[in-house]
Write a protein that holds these residues in place. Structure first.
Motif, PDB file in Angstrom:
ATOM      1  N   TYR A  91     123.189  48.822  22.852  1.00 37.73           N
ATOM      2  CA  TYR A  91     124.058  50.069  22.456  1.00 37.73           C
ATOM      3  C   TYR A  91     124.889  50.492  23.585  1.00 37.73           C
ATOM      4  CZ  TYR A  91     120.128  50.232  19.022  1.00 37.73           C
ATOM      5  OH  TYR A  91     118.870  49.810  18.234  1.00 37.73           O
ATOM      6  N   LEU A  92     126.181  50.576  23.382  1.00 37.46           N
ATOM      7  CA  LEU A  92     127.271  50.978  24.330  1.00 37.46           C
ATOM      8  C   LEU A  92     128.034  52.111  23.741  1.00 37.46           C
ATOM      9  CD1 LEU A  92     128.882  48.883  26.951  1.00 37.46           C
ATOM     10  CD2 LEU A  92     130.253  50.565  25.463  1.00 37.46           C
TER      11      LEU A  92
ATOM     12  N   SER B 171     129.850  56.599  30.665  1.00 41.68           N
ATOM     13  CA  SER B 171     129.327  55.278  29.687  1.00 41.68           C
ATOM     14  C   SER B 171     127.770  55.527  29.717  1.00 41.68           C
ATOM     15  CB  SER B 171     129.565  53.971  30.408  1.00 41.68           C
ATOM     16  OG  SER B 171     128.952  53.878  31.852  1.00 41.68           O
ATOM     17  N   SER B 172     127.550  55.034  28.586  1.00 43.39           N
ATOM     18  CA  SER B 172     125.812  55.028  28.261  1.00 43.39           C
ATOM     19  C   SER B 172     125.597  53.822  27.597  1.00 43.39           C
ATOM     20  CB  SER B 172     125.549  56.346  27.375  1.00 43.39           C
ATOM     21  OG  SER B 172     124.210  56.119  26.799  1.00 43.39           O
ATOM     22  N   VAL B 173     124.639  53.000  28.390  1.00 44.68           N
ATOM     23  CA  VAL B 173     124.251  51.916  27.871  1.00 44.68           C
ATOM     24  C   VAL B 173     122.594  51.574  27.660  1.00 44.68           C
ATOM     25  CG1 VAL B 173     124.165  49.240  28.251  1.00 44.68           C
ATOM     26  CG2 VAL B 173     126.114  50.549  29.044  1.00 44.68           C
ATOM     27  N   SER B 174     122.079  51.307  26.557  1.00 38.30           N
ATOM     28  CA  SER B 174     120.678  51.238  26.282  1.00 38.30           C
ATOM     29  C   SER B 174     120.461  49.761  25.833  1.00 38.30           C
ATOM     30  CB  SER B 174     120.410  52.137  25.190  1.00 38.30           C
ATOM     31  OG  SER B 174     120.545  53.471  25.617  1.00 38.30           O
ATOM     32  N   ASN B 175     119.273  49.171  26.132  1.00 41.58           N
ATOM     33  CA  ASN B 175     118.865  47.943  25.785  1.00 41.58           C
ATOM     34  C   ASN B 175     117.446  47.904  25.482  1.00 41.58           C
ATOM     35  OD1 ASN B 175     117.635  45.231  27.334  1.00 41.58           O
ATOM     36  ND2 ASN B 175     119.463  44.871  25.975  1.00 41.58           N
ATOM     37  N   GLU B 176     117.038  47.164  24.423  1.00 41.81           N
ATOM     38  CA  GLU B 176     115.535  47.262  23.778  1.00 41.81           C
ATOM     39  C   GLU B 176     115.248  45.807  23.600  1.00 41.81           C
ATOM     40  OE1 GLU B 176     115.182  49.838  20.692  1.00 41.81           O
ATOM     41  OE2 GLU B 176     116.035  51.676  21.735  1.00 41.81           O
TER      42      GLU B 176
ATOM     43  N   HIS C 209     117.582  52.648  29.528  1.00 42.75           N
ATOM     44  CA  HIS C 209     118.510  53.369  29.241  1.00 42.75           C
ATOM     45  C   HIS C 209     119.391  53.761  30.586  1.00 42.75           C
ATOM     46  CE1 HIS C 209     116.669  53.917  25.335  1.00 42.75           C
ATOM     47  NE2 HIS C 209     115.824  54.051  25.958  1.00 42.75           N
ATOM     48  N   SER C 210     120.659  53.606  30.562  1.00 40.30           N
ATOM     49  CA  SER C 210     121.626  53.833  31.931  1.00 40.30           C
ATOM     50  C   SER C 210     122.892  54.770  31.402  1.00 40.30           C
ATOM     51  CB  SER C 210     122.187  52.573  32.470  1.00 40.30           C
ATOM     52  OG  SER C 210     122.846  52.540  33.330  1.00 40.30           O
TER      53      SER C 210
END
Length: 661
Positions: free
Chosen positions: A353-354, A374-379, A397-398
């Protein structure tokens, strides 16, 4: 996991099929040209060129050159736009020709170098005049590169100084560095995990790419201290001259996008949808008996949306959002399917998700500003059973905030400065073999001789700081010097890192330049398991590398570029294994240390041809690399116990370790 000759044959057929459309179109004419400043006559780099009514787009290179290949004969119009210049439209009757387009600067624009800074590199302070080892790649090059499967990262694997890991995965090594030593950016957002389909592809949608910029080293202080390379990808802004749609279908994917204005004075938009079509060639391969019926096709799906709002003449705001899903459904395999590794199952899902909010503005004639959040999430969820069991549930989560400024000091001189902050949280819940038994680097799957351990790791990472860089020219722009420094505080190593860097460009003759760059690059340890106190070594420090790069660039004729570069890299504070299994399993010795070192040296020869009847590049490189792990004497000097005898895996069941005699 093994791969049978039938599977390799199926992959080869798939790659060949994906190249058929471009091969069929090879005989069609080409339209090319050059964009120049009407006042100075100099070529304009980074201008957006749109071919109407096809809506094909490209950007001009450093010589102001552009080209459109494989188009039908007929009447076209060319639209050229770039910040600081008036939009220009011309009519073209014959596509099989080369033209020159002269564009006029707008009223409140200063000189051409400011135009470059505020042009297709998205008004950001990363465009230096003395950059080394940099390649600007257009969307057309990405789509037309043979064997790249429309993946921009695979195109990087063909550039000089870059070695792809294999034909299966787009992972690459840059000038002797490891795969994790390169950072990836998408519209100023730092992407820690850009890979999908278990590493076989990346999340970047080629239909949306405006261009991409790749550094094989020597990058400026505006980028973090990645030890080897930086890949900076830009998606295009929406069209504002009406509604446009596009649909593409191939054996790789289906792409749909629509863009245009919302209402008078409102924002423009673009919405894109993409999904994979791998089930089609897999069904053919299974019907032919090349692949087992137990296998399922890998799949990906991504949705992208952008709103772009102009605020007056010199300010704009963009909001980007992206959702990406990929994975493999549950697979049941037998020993004959995977080279005799035993029966089992495999399941994998990956979500990204970005959200990206970006402001760009120009204040007066000399001040430019870009601000990005910016917000970047990876699962990732993965599970394997059989002889190599593995279960992973990870969440990353970044959040990134950065502000970049450019000040024109007069003439060709500029001041660049900015501030940045990145907060990342990684949570990993896994059941896998003991990672401390592995050499640091990439490993996939488990080891049947190692007992599985349960990992429950929470890893907070913080990086914040500022940078300053100047660009000074001397002797009528014959010499350009760009020194800079980057200062950052990083956690969990609790270090203040100071990274000085500098580059020089010397114009020896018309079309002939010499370049030199050097600098210090510090990359924090981003492996959560390596620094977790209960598993790894929490006192690991940032890895460091010193770059020294020198070379020449020669443009012997229009559209031709010859580049020769040599480089030396020295590594220090590398994370390595202490190689004392019983010591760290008993808690007496930490499994990792920051006392490794190494280096690399070599050179690249790069020849590129753009425009005309054909285009392409040819590169040749030489590389020598070495590493030096931490010595046992140095471990003892740090006050740790004398390491015990070395241990190795026992091949038989029931016992994990045995001591070497």
């Amino acid at each position: 996991m093994g791969m049978t000759p039938k599977v390799l044959l199926a992959l080869t057929v798939l790659i060949c099929w994906t190249q058929l459309p471009s091969a069929v179109q090879a005989g069609k004419p080409e339209l090319s040209g050059t964009v120049r400043d009407i006042d100075s006559g100099k070529p304009v780099w980074g201008a957006l060129v749109v071919l109407r009514p096809t809506r094909l787009t490209t950007t001009t290179d450093k010589e102001g050159h552009f080209s459109f290949g494989n188009i039908r004969r007929g009447r076209y119009s060319i639209e050229v736009s770039i910040h600081g210049y008036e939009k220009t439209n011309i009519a073209v009757n014959s596509p099989d020709t080369s033209i020159e387009i002269w564009i006029l600067s707008s009223e409140e624009t200063t000189e051409k170098e400011e135009i470059i800074i505020t042009g297709k590199r998205e008004k950001r302070a990363s465009s230096g005049r003395a950059e080394v080892s940099v390649h600007l790649v257009s969307k057309d090059t990405i789509m037309e590169s043979a064997g790249a499967l429309e993946d921009p990262v695979r195109v990087v694997g063909t550039l000089p100084g870059v070695l792809p890991m294999s034909e299966i995965t787009p992972l690459f090594f840059v000038r002797g560095g490891a795969a994790y030593e390169s950072f990836f950016y998408l519209d100023d957002a730092l992407i820690y995990n850009p890979f999908q389909l278990g590493g076989a592809a990346t999340i970047f949608n080629p239909a949306l790419i405006d261009d991409m910029k790749f550094y094989a080293g020597g990058h400026g202080v505006e980028y973090p201290g990645s030890l080897s390379g930086v890949l900076d990808i830009r998606y295009r802004d929406p069209a504002s001259d009406g509604y446009h749609g596009n649909a593409e279908l191939s054996l790789i994917s289906t792409n749909l996008d629509i863009e245009g204005p919302t209402f008078d004075g409102g924002p423009t938009f673009i919405v894109s949808f993409r999904r994979s079509n791998f089930e089609i060639p897999l069904a053919i391969a299974q019907e032919a008996g090349w692949v087992s019926d137990n296998f399922a096709a890998p799949a990906f799906l991504d949705v992208y949306a952008q709103l772009h709002q102009k605020i007056g003449r010199h300010h704009d705001l963009s909001l980007h959002g992206c959702f990406i899903k990929d994975g493999v459904d549950l697979i049941e395999f037998e020993p004959e399917d995977v080279g005799g590794f035993g029966a089992g199952t495999f399941f994998y899902e990956n979500y990204t998700y970005l959200v990206n909010l970006r402001y760009r503005g120009q204040y007066g004639r000399r001040l430019l500003h870009t601000a990005v959040f910016s917000s970047v999430s990876n699962e990732i969820d993965a599970e394997a059973t059989g002889d190599t069991p593995l279960a992973v549930d990870s969440r990353i989560h970044s959040f990134t905030l950065r502000s970049d400024w450019v000040v024109k000091l007069g003439g060709e001189n500029s001041l660049f400065f900015g501030a940045f902050a990145n907060r990342t949280q990684a949570d990993i819940l896994a059941n896998s073999p003991d990672i401390r038994r592995f050499v640091m680097g990439l490993r996939i799957g488990g080891d049947m001789n190692l007992e599985n351990l349960d990992f429950d790791v929470s890893f907070p990472f913080l990086m914040a700081g500022f940078y300053v860089k100047t660009s000074w020219s001397f002797l009528s722009d014959r010499i350009v010097v760009e020194p800079g420094v980057r200062v950052s505080y990083e956690k969990p190593s609790y270090e203040v890192l100071v990274e000085p860097r500098a580059s020089v460009r010397i114009r020896l003759a018309r079309g002939l330049e010499a370049k030199l760059a050097t600098g210090l690059y510090a990359q924090p340890v981003l492996n959560p398991l390596a620094v977790e106190p209960g598993i790894g070594s929490p006192r690991l420090t940032a890895e460091r590398a010193v770059h020294l790069i020198g070379g020449i660039e020669w443009e012997p004729a229009d559209g031709w570029l010859l580049r020769a570069e040599g480089f030396v890299k020295y590594y220090d504070h590398l994370t390595t294994n202490t190689d004392d299994v019983l010591g760290y399993l008993s808690g007496q010795v930490e499994p990792f240390t920051s006392e490794g070192s190494g280096g690399a040296c070599g050179g690249d020869l790069f020849i590129e041809k753009r425009g005309g009847k054909w285009s392409g590049w040819l590169s040749y490189g030489y590389l020598s690399a070495w590493t030096q792990p931490a010595a046992r004497e140095r471990i003892r000097k740090r006050g740790r116990p004398e390491p015990r005898p070395r241990c190795t895996p026992h091949p038989g069941p029931g016992t994990l370790l045995q001591t070497d005699p």
